[in-house]
Scaffold this motif. Structure first.
Motif, PDB file in Angstrom:
ATOM      1  N   VAL A 222       0.850  -1.190   0.000  1.00 50.66           N
ATOM      2  CA  VAL A 222       0.000   0.000   0.000  1.00 50.66           C
ATOM      3  C   VAL A 222       0.881   1.234   0.000  1.00 50.66           C
ATOM      4  CG1 VAL A 222      -1.693   1.290   1.376  1.00 50.66           C
ATOM      5  CG2 VAL A 222      -1.886  -1.173   1.166  1.00 50.66           C
ATOM      6  N   GLN A 223       0.446   2.271  -0.684  1.00 52.08           N
ATOM      7  CA  GLN A 223       1.136   3.569  -0.650  1.00 52.08           C
ATOM      8  C   GLN A 223       0.186   4.612  -0.070  1.00 52.08           C
ATOM      9  OE1 GLN A 223       1.700   6.321  -4.058  1.00 52.08           O
ATOM     10  NE2 GLN A 223       3.865   5.772  -3.849  1.00 52.08           N
ATOM     11  N   LEU A 224       0.665   5.285   0.959  1.00 54.57           N
ATOM     12  CA  LEU A 224      -0.118   6.360   1.569  1.00 54.57           C
ATOM     13  C   LEU A 224       0.354   7.700   1.012  1.00 54.57           C
ATOM     14  CD1 LEU A 224      -0.559   5.649   5.378  1.00 54.57           C
ATOM     15  CD2 LEU A 224      -2.298   5.765   3.609  1.00 54.57           C
ATOM     16  N   GLN A 225      -0.585   8.531   0.653  1.00 54.71           N
ATOM     17  CA  GLN A 225      -0.250   9.856   0.154  1.00 54.71           C
ATOM     18  C   GLN A 225      -0.835  10.887   1.122  1.00 54.71           C
ATOM     19  OE1 GLN A 225      -1.718   9.971  -3.875  1.00 54.71           O
ATOM     20  NE2 GLN A 225      -0.635   8.086  -4.420  1.00 54.71           N
ATOM     21  N   PHE A 226       0.021  11.774   1.564  1.00 45.24           N
ATOM     22  CA  PHE A 226      -0.384  12.790   2.552  1.00 45.24           C
ATOM     23  C   PHE A 226      -0.406  14.152   1.888  1.00 45.24           C
ATOM     24  CE2 PHE A 226       1.252   9.318   5.027  1.00 45.24           C
ATOM     25  CZ  PHE A 226       0.412   9.255   6.112  1.00 45.24           C
ATOM     26  N   THR A 227      -1.404  14.916   2.201  1.00 42.24           N
ATOM     27  CA  THR A 227      -1.497  16.301   1.776  1.00 42.24           C
ATOM     28  C   THR A 227      -1.862  17.134   3.002  1.00 42.24           C
ATOM     29  OG1 THR A 227      -2.264  15.609  -0.391  1.00 42.24           O
ATOM     30  CG2 THR A 227      -2.577  17.924   0.171  1.00 42.24           C
ATOM     31  N   ASN A 228      -1.037  18.115   3.308  1.00 42.56           N
ATOM     32  CA  ASN A 228      -1.242  18.958   4.490  1.00 42.56           C
ATOM     33  C   ASN A 228      -1.324  18.114   5.761  1.00 42.56           C
ATOM     34  OD1 ASN A 228      -1.199  21.286   2.972  1.00 42.56           O
ATOM     35  ND2 ASN A 228      -3.421  21.220   2.622  1.00 42.56           N
ATOM     36  N   GLY A 229      -0.547  17.070   5.806  1.00 41.55           N
ATOM     37  CA  GLY A 229      -0.473  16.272   7.016  1.00 41.55           C
ATOM     38  C   GLY A 229      -1.542  15.231   7.175  1.00 41.55           C
ATOM     39  N   GLY A 230      -2.502  15.172   6.266  1.00 43.25           N
ATOM     40  CA  GLY A 230      -3.554  14.154   6.368  1.00 43.25           C
ATOM     41  C   GLY A 230      -3.486  13.164   5.229  1.00 43.25           C
ATOM     42  N   ILE A 231      -4.113  12.045   5.452  1.00 38.66           N
ATOM     43  CA  ILE A 231      -4.128  11.023   4.392  1.00 38.66           C
ATOM     44  C   ILE A 231      -5.080  11.490   3.307  1.00 38.66           C
ATOM     45  CG2 ILE A 231      -4.659   8.626   3.833  1.00 38.66           C
ATOM     46  CD1 ILE A 231      -3.999   7.889   6.714  1.00 38.66           C
ATOM     47  N   SER A 232      -4.531  11.772   2.162  1.00 38.75           N
ATOM     48  CA  SER A 232      -5.365  12.244   1.065  1.00 38.75           C
ATOM     49  C   SER A 232      -5.694  11.140   0.065  1.00 38.75           C
ATOM     50  CB  SER A 232      -4.663  13.390   0.319  1.00 38.75           C
ATOM     51  OG  SER A 232      -3.422  12.917  -0.191  1.00 38.75           O
ATOM     52  N   GLU A 233      -4.883  10.120   0.032  1.00 36.65           N
ATOM     53  CA  GLU A 233      -5.152   9.041  -0.929  1.00 36.65           C
ATOM     54  C   GLU A 233      -4.423   7.783  -0.489  1.00 36.65           C
ATOM     55  OE1 GLU A 233      -7.120   7.386  -2.783  1.00 36.65           O
ATOM     56  OE2 GLU A 233      -7.399   9.162  -4.024  1.00 36.65           O
ATOM     57  N   VAL A 234      -4.994   6.660  -0.858  1.00 33.03           N
ATOM     58  CA  VAL A 234      -4.357   5.363  -0.609  1.00 33.03           C
ATOM     59  C   VAL A 234      -4.271   4.641  -1.949  1.00 33.03           C
ATOM     60  CG1 VAL A 234      -4.383   3.251   0.735  1.00 33.03           C
ATOM     61  CG2 VAL A 234      -5.486   5.288   1.627  1.00 33.03           C
ATOM     62  N   ALA A 235      -3.091   4.364  -2.358  1.00 29.41           N
ATOM     63  CA  ALA A 235      -2.904   3.612  -3.615  1.00 29.41           C
ATOM     64  C   ALA A 235      -2.377   2.226  -3.288  1.00 29.41           C
ATOM     65  CB  ALA A 235      -1.920   4.350  -4.518  1.00 29.41           C
TER      66      ALA A 235
END
Lengths: 302, 181
Positions: A222-235
């Motif tokens: 799994v890849q976690l993508q953070f935007t502004n410190g929050g989880i914005s997407e999970v790939a």
């Protein structure tokens, strides 16, 4: 009577033969030649019907022993047009004619005789069974292919992973990508900085790859993508897709898991029923990605 | 049943009917050219040939009924009965309708065969060869599976078998004429 020599005592054919004999003597006495020796058998006259002719032949050839019981012979029709070729054939015709009541057809064939009448019976029903089985198999195959195609389409719609600088367990160097650069596809959240602001705050997308968790059906990452410190997407970088069943299961499970992660903003999510292996591996890989994010300074994760 | 399921049945019965038609054709050619071998009697081959022909017609009818029941196929009663009336894939469906008629004529004229003149019966019976060719063309043109490699390979194999049997029959015919002449 001579018929008794070829028929066992108590055979119902005897009574039938005697009755036919009485009928013959009472009605067609003048038309049946009598008093001839077995080898002087005369061909039938035009007024002699098949039954009378067969009975006559049976009586004349009666002294010769019957080789087999009458039930084993094929029911060949006795033709008054031509005399039988042999005494045995005459006996056969007589027995058959006596057994068959007037006005009725021959009994249905059975056993070997039936196989002669319908020689390819086994092959025919084999071909029919094979055809039906092939049809059912093709229907199942088409349905399976169609479902797999739909599952592949659902998986293709999932967000894709963005490149990261480091992968695996190294926690310190996440990739930092300006949101305006087109490295994230359209499915991910991309915030474009307004141009009217003199000193815009450029949000960045930080991506962390979780550990590769092996399952019996294949690896999950799994890849976690953070935007502004929050989880914005999970790939999902890797998932079991080696067979159609895994594809169908994961096409249902992965979007559900993604929605749960985005809602919970943590790894505390429920497993998807029917996708236990994928769910457990997904959660483990997710937790490792979160650990990497915390090590990189992202602390707003539950 | 859903339209999709009828669609699956349409495809499956179409493929099976095509294979059965080719099998009936091959057995018929082998039987009529006296190339049936010694293991089975000619009556066995004839019996199987007749059965395969009838089964072909049955599967063809199921194929048509399933395509009629699939509302997405655009096949109605008119398109089933009259060649050239289909809006989508008009030529392909035309070949299929004609092939169905030839199969039906071939089967239904085989039952009262003794009442027909042999020459007329043979002429009618040989139209089934054209029917099989049209059925293959129909499958190739309208079938969604025609683009798959497995279907193309299977169609090529069945076509090769049919051509081989036809060659055997024609060769036997030429040999017989040579001996008689």
């Amino acid at each position: 009577m001579s018929d008794r020599r070829i028929l066992p005592p108590g055979d119902p054919l005897l009574a039938r033969l005697e009755r036919l004999e009485r009928e013959r003597q009472g009605t067609n006495n003048r038309q049946v030649p009598t008093g001839t020796s077995p080898r002087q058998f005369a061909p039938p006259t035009a007024t002699l019907n098949a039954r009378q002719y067969a009975l006559q032949a049976a009586r004349q050839y009666a002294p010769q022993p019957a080789p087999q019981p009458a039930r084993q012979y094929a029911p060949q029709p006795a033709s008054p047009a031509a005399p039988p070729a042999s005494p045995q054939a005459a006996r056969l015709a007589a027995l058959q004619a006596a057994r068959q009541p007037a006005g009725q057809t021959a009994r249905p064939l059975a056993g070997k005789q039936a196989r002669r009448k319908r020689p390819a019976r086994v092959a025919k029903f084999g071909a029919l069974a094979l055809s039906c089985a092939t049809t059912a198999g093709l229907v199942y195959l088409f349905a399976d292919i169609n479902t797999t195609q739909a599952a592949n389409q659902a998986l293709a719609a999932l967000p894709t992973a963005v490149p990261v600088a480091t992968t695996g367990a190294a926690p310190a160097t996440p990739s930092t990508v300006p949101a305006t650069t087109p490295v994230v596809d359209s499915a991910t959240t991309v915030v474009v900085a307004p141009t009217t602001i003199a000193a815009p705050v450029v949000p960045v997308v930080q991506a962390f790859n979780g550990d590769v968790i092996d399952t019996r059906y294949g690896p999950v990452q799994v890849q976690l993508q953070f935007t502004n410190g929050g989880i914005s997407e999970v790939a999902v970088v890797a998932y079991p897709d080696g067979d159609g069943t895994s594809v169908r299961i994961n096409a249902r499970a992965l979007p559900t898991l993604r929605n749960e992660v985005l809602a919970a903003q943590s790894a505390q999510i429920n497993s998807v029923s029917g996708a236990t292996y994928t769910s457990n591996a997904y959660k483990k890989s997710l937790q490792s990605a979160i650990d990497q994010a915390r090590a990189a300074g992202i602390t707003a994760i539950a | 049943m859903t339209d999709t399921q009828w669609w699956y049945i349409t495809r499956a019965t179409g493929i099976v009917a095509t294979v059965l038609a080719v099998a009936a054709l091959v057995f018929g050619f082998f039987f009529s050219s006296r190339n049936t071998g010694e293991r089975r009697r000619p009556a066995w081959w004839l019996d199987l040939h007749n059965w395969l022909g009838g089964t072909t017609l049955v599967f063809t009818v199921v194929h048509i009924v399933a395509s009629y029941l699939d509302r997405n196929s655009g096949i109605g009663l008119l398109q089933v009965l009259v060649p050239g009336t289909a809006k989508n894939a008009s030529w392909a469906i035309t070949w299929g309708v004609i092939a169905t008629y030839t199969f039906a004529i071939t089967v239904f004229t085989s039952w009262p065969r003794k009442r027909l003149r042999p020459r007329l019966w043979r002429l009618v019976h040989l139209t089934s060869v054209v029917g099989v060719a049209l059925a293959g063309l129909h499958a190739f043109q309208v079938g969604i599976d025609a683009t798959t490699l497995a279907f193309e390979a299977g169609l090529a194999i069945t076509a090769a078998l049919a051509v081989y049997a036809l060659g055997v029959r024609v060769l036997a015919l030429l040999v017989n004429r040579t001996h008689q002449g």
